[in-house]
Design an enzyme around this catalytic site. Sequence first.
Site, mmCIF file in Angstrom:
data_model
loop_
_atom_site.group_PDB
_atom_site.id
_atom_site.type_symbol
_atom_site.label_atom_id
_atom_site.label_comp_id
_atom_site.label_asym_id
_atom_site.label_seq_id
_atom_site.Cartn_x
_atom_site.Cartn_y
_atom_site.Cartn_z
ATOM 1 N N CYS A 113 15.922 -0.355 -36.359
ATOM 2 C CA CYS A 113 15.999 -0.912 -37.719
ATOM 3 C C CYS A 113 16.066 -2.442 -37.688
ATOM 4 O O CYS A 113 17.034 -3.015 -37.179
ATOM 5 C CB CYS A 113 17.234 -0.334 -38.406
ATOM 6 S SG CYS A 113 17.693 -1.148 -39.934
ATOM 7 N N CYS A 116 19.022 -3.971 -39.692
ATOM 8 C CA CYS A 116 20.272 -3.710 -38.949
ATOM 9 C C CYS A 116 20.496 -4.803 -37.906
ATOM 10 O O CYS A 116 21.624 -5.281 -37.718
ATOM 11 C CB CYS A 116 20.208 -2.357 -38.245
ATOM 12 S SG CYS A 116 20.038 -0.942 -39.345
#
Length: 189
Positions: A113, A116
């Site tokens: 991600c 993230c």
Amino acid sequence: MSLLQFTLSPPSTIRSSPSLSCTAAHPLAASCRASSAWKSCFLLESSSSKTVKAMSNVNNNGRNGAVVKVRSSLDTAGAKVGQVKEVTKDTFWPIVNAAGDKTVVLDMYTQWCGPCKVIAPKFQELSEKYLDVVFLKLDCNQDNKPLAKELGIRVVPTFKILKHKKIVKEVKGAKFDDLVLAIETVRSS
């Protein structure tokens, strides 16, 4: 506040579940060792400090107790103040339980991600700023899928904020300002 009971056994260490310890040189340990009448001692633990008031059922040279330093159950569980602790499906709930009435912030992320990865350093900075909050991160990979499902994750990153072992706030996405506001709100409640 929580009341912890411990018993003293040679070689003079104070123990309690899940692993509280104290040095044998402490006056309370010495008085317990010297008395044949002692059975147990009690620790009244402050949630804001690792200093506890120890009271025993033995005569401690005219004192009702002594102040001792012990490792908190949160330290035993592996979470450190000012750091982000990586958790798994097996370690998450024991750490949350050990946190007691502290605020817990969980960063639920994946390795692939992009957002993230962008917010991770900022999350670390928050852990260094809010020393009264426990910061955890969970990689929502296949191994941790049961916990991710239990916590109701739909998107990554998702931040779950817990108080008294219950989820009280959630921030979906890498929304730093929303995360800070949520942490502040829960801390002040």
